[in-house]
Design a protein around this motif. Structure first.
Motif, short mmCIF file in Angstrom:
data_model
loop_
_atom_site.label_atom_id
_atom_site.label_comp_id
_atom_site.label_asym_id
_atom_site.label_seq_id
_atom_site.Cartn_x
_atom_site.Cartn_y
_atom_site.Cartn_z
N TRP A 149 59.82 -3.81 44.95
CA TRP A 149 60.24 -5.09 45.58
C TRP A 149 59.02 -5.24 46.62
O TRP A 149 59.14 -4.45 47.61
CB TRP A 149 61.81 -5.07 46.18
N LEU A 207 61.73 -8.39 48.95
CA LEU A 207 62.75 -7.55 49.64
C LEU A 207 63.51 -8.38 50.69
O LEU A 207 64.73 -8.27 50.79
CB LEU A 207 61.95 -6.51 50.45
N ARG A 208 62.95 -9.36 51.42
CA ARG A 208 63.76 -10.11 52.05
C ARG A 208 64.79 -10.88 51.30
O ARG A 208 65.91 -10.92 52.04
CB ARG A 208 62.61 -11.26 52.70
N LEU A 226 66.07 -9.88 48.35
CA LEU A 226 67.13 -9.01 47.98
C LEU A 226 68.01 -8.55 49.27
O LEU A 226 69.30 -8.50 49.01
CB LEU A 226 66.52 -7.43 47.77
N LYS A 227 67.49 -8.40 50.40
CA LYS A 227 68.51 -8.13 51.60
C LYS A 227 69.49 -9.28 51.76
O LYS A 227 70.55 -8.91 52.28
CB LYS A 227 67.42 -7.95 52.73
N LYS A 228 68.99 -10.52 51.65
CA LYS A 228 69.83 -11.54 52.01
C LYS A 228 71.18 -11.52 50.95
O LYS A 228 72.30 -11.65 51.29
CB LYS A 228 69.19 -12.85 51.77
N GLU A 281 72.17 -8.85 49.49
CA GLU A 281 72.69 -7.42 49.86
C GLU A 281 73.65 -7.94 51.23
O GLU A 281 74.94 -7.53 51.05
CB GLU A 281 71.88 -6.47 50.28
N ASN A 282 73.26 -8.59 52.04
CA ASN A 282 74.01 -8.71 53.26
C ASN A 282 75.07 -9.78 53.00
O ASN A 282 76.36 -9.55 53.44
CB ASN A 282 73.06 -9.37 54.40
N ARG A 295 77.82 -7.68 51.32
CA ARG A 295 78.34 -6.77 52.27
C ARG A 295 79.31 -7.40 53.09
O ARG A 295 80.32 -6.92 53.29
CB ARG A 295 77.06 -5.93 53.14
N SER A 313 70.41 -6.93 42.42
CA SER A 313 68.75 -7.30 42.14
C SER A 313 68.88 -8.18 40.99
O SER A 313 67.93 -9.28 40.88
CB SER A 313 67.87 -5.82 41.66
#
Ligand code: ATP
Ligand code: MG
Ligand code: MG
Ligand code: MG
Length: 564
Positions: A42, A47-48, A50-52, A54-55, A58, A446
């Motif tokens: 990533w 990755l940015r 993916l992190k969005k 994920e958040n 979460r 992902s």
């Protein structure tokens, strides 16, 4: 973020191995880079995104009362031997040995590890219900890794597991998770549909997949446009005979009750065709009571998977569907208690088992070489295998339509499958040991990124929703290093947007304007502000949403209103 301090790496052409638009665009936009088959890095831009995702996952899991933990990716074989899956899981399980020659696997999923935690931690009914989740790397040695991160070998999953004192409590949490999943996919801006699904492991009444609707999806969904009815036809496909049916060839032979054999030995012993097999067999369980196992051929893996269906309370002496239902304590004519989720699937399972308990009719007798659909009667229930649009829907309210989908989430009621195999019990109010009921809930974090792009792109590139975009706003200065005015306006807007908490990318790379504009479209940044000398003379910048045909001149201090 200033682009000069970030890393942007876009491509004019996608590498030839990429087939799907999402795969091509993820490579072209520099979100991911391939390392090896099914293995992707990533990149910072990806990755940015993916992190969005994920958040959001979460936040919604926390809101639904699930508690985050993190389990090891590498798992000892002993746990998988206890659950019985070390032998059954097949080649998708990546196995390895440590320096002491002890067996391990890289976790494709974590039921065993979490059940081990629960059996050690939970003593009393007072601690239940419990719901844990993690966001973590999984490895599945897929037969055909493809479409980039859509079906990769290493991928990120959010997996949650719940433990309960009784089935009602499990059903409550299952519903909570179902609702949380709907919120996640709504917030991500996806067009999705929950569908009844094959559990791949039998138990209870429930399993649903969350399917992102897209023509390139690998799954086929039958749905009724006038009711919520929708089901994945996967199970039906797995049961479908691949060839025209030859004459019945099963022969009844007296064979030993294979209680001492492994499933692999059983498969060989019973001469099962892995390409077309669904077979129910009865073996002796640890406590001496008969246990019904369902063996299913996995076309792709060319292997047979075995699943423990249930302990049999009443000996089976004959094998009509009603006999099966009665043996499992259900009303004759009912949908049966041993089905997969969903009406159709549940019914088919019962019917398939009715056809197959032929092996258990008499002590020590089994049919050798028997295959579903070839040697046995057709199921007498709703059958999705050959469904065509316009067929009556099993819900009785309309006709079925078909569409394609990408599975991005899956919730299961596992019931006591793992707690029984691994001895996960709790003490009841009256001091009795009872097995914990269990549910599990997965989201392909992902895969969601690829699925979202598959649903939203045009000839210029990706179109991200605000919630998933790597940057919400892109500032594209026309001549940052040439014009003092442009630089000053761009820097000021950048500072304002940052102060307002907006994720903004100021593209201050020394590139031609055409490159900057094309990149912002390829990457799919939803809001773009172009700043040039000409507009600035009138106090204006150009605002354009990624889906707008043209830019609109606006005053710099009005940009925020367009973005929020
Ligand atoms: P599939 O039918 O696509 O193989 P699955 O049913 O095997 O998926 P589950 O065991 O239900 O997958 O796992 C939960 C979620 O993990 C899936 O809904 C999917 O979104 C994601 N997932 C599974 N396999 C992969 C993979 N190889 N690459 C990326 N994501 C995956
Ligand atoms: Mg799979
Ligand atoms: Mg699936
Ligand atoms: Mg699944």
């Amino acid at each position: 973020m200033r682009a000069s301090q970030f890393f942007i790496s876009t491509l004019k052409e996608a590498p030839s191995e990429a087939e799907l638009p999402s795969h091509k665009l993820m490579l072209r936009a520099g979100l991911i880079r391939r390392l090896s088959s099914g293995l992707y890095s990533w990149m910072p831009m990806g990755l940015r995104v993916l992190k969005k995702v994920e958040n959001i996952v979460r936040e919604e899991m926390n809101r639904a009362g699930s508690v985050e933990l993190l389990m090891p990716a590498v798992q000892p074989a002993e746990l998988w031997q206890e659950s019985g899956r070390w032998d059954f899981y097949g080649k998708e399980l990546l196995r390895l040995k440590d320096r002491h020659e002890r067996d391990f696997c890289v976790g494709p999923t974590h039921e065993e590890v979490i059940t081990d935690i629960a059996r050690k931690e939970v003593k009393s009914y007072k601690q239940l219900p419990l719901n844990f989740y993690q966001i973590q790397t999984k490895f599945r040695d897929e037969v055909r890794p493809r479409f980039g991160v859509m079906r990769s070998r290493e991928f990120i999953m959010k997996d949650a597991y719940s433990f309960h004192a009784d089935f009602d409590s499990l059903k409550q949490t299952y519903q909570d998770m179902y609702d949380a999943y709907c919120r996640v996919f709504e917030r991500l801006g996806l067009t999705f549909r929950p569908v009844a699904a094959d559990t791949g492991s039998i138990g209870g009444t429930g399993s649903h997949e969350f399917q992102v609707l897209a023509d390139s999806g690998e799954d086929v969904i039958a749905f009724c446009p006038t009711s919520p009815y929708a089901a994945n036809i996967e199970l039906a496909e797995a049961l479908a005979p691949s060839e025209p049916r030859p004459a019945p060839s099963a022969k009844l032979e007296k064979v030993l009750t294979p209680k001492t054999k492994t499933i692999a030995q059983l498969v060989e012993f019973l001469n099962i065709d892995v390409k077309a097999t669904v077979k129910a067999i009865v073996v002796e369980g640890d406590d001496g009571a008969p246990v019904l196992m369902l063996l299913r051929g996995d076309h792709e893996l060319n292997e047979v998977k075995a699943e423990k269906v249930a302990g049999i309370k009443t000996p089976l002496t004959f094998a009509s569907p009603d006999a099966i239902r009665t043996a499992f304590g259900a009303q004759p004519g009912s949908l049966g208690p041993v089905g997969f989720a969903g009406r159709v699937v549940a019914d088919r399972t019962v019917a398939a088992m009715a056809d197959f308990v032929i092996g258990a009719n008499e002590d020590d007798y089994h049919y050798l070489g028997a295959n579903f659909g070839r040697d046995c009667a057709e199921a007498e229930v709703a059958d999705l295998r050959n469904v065509v649009p316009g067929d009556a829907s099993p819900c009785g309210q309309g006709v079925l339509e078909l569409c394609r989908g990408i599975e991005v989430g899956h919730v299961f009621q596992l019931r006591t499958k793992y707690s029984e195999a691994m001895g996960a019990t709790y003490l009841t109010r009256d001091g009795k040991h009872e097995l914990m009921e269990m549910g599990c809930y997965g989201i392909g974090v992902s895969r969601i990124v690829a699925a979202a792009i598959e649903q939203s792109f045009d000839e210029r590139g990706i179109i991200f929703s605000d919630t998933m975009a790597p940057f919400t706003v892109g500032i594209v200065p026309m001549g940052y290093y040439r014009s003092e005015a442009v630089k000053a306006a761009a820097d000021a807007l950048y500072a304002d947007l940052k102060a307002a908490g907006v994720d903004v990318l100021l593209d201050d790379r020394e590139e031609r304007p055409g490159v900057l504009l094309a990149d912002s479209e390829l990457i799919g940044i939803p809001h773009r502000v172009v700043i040039g000398d000409r507009g600035l003379k009138e106090g204006k910048v150009e605002y354009q949403h990624r889906t707008d045909a043209e830019a609109t001149p606006v005053a710099a201090d009005e940009v925020l209103a367009h973005v929020l």
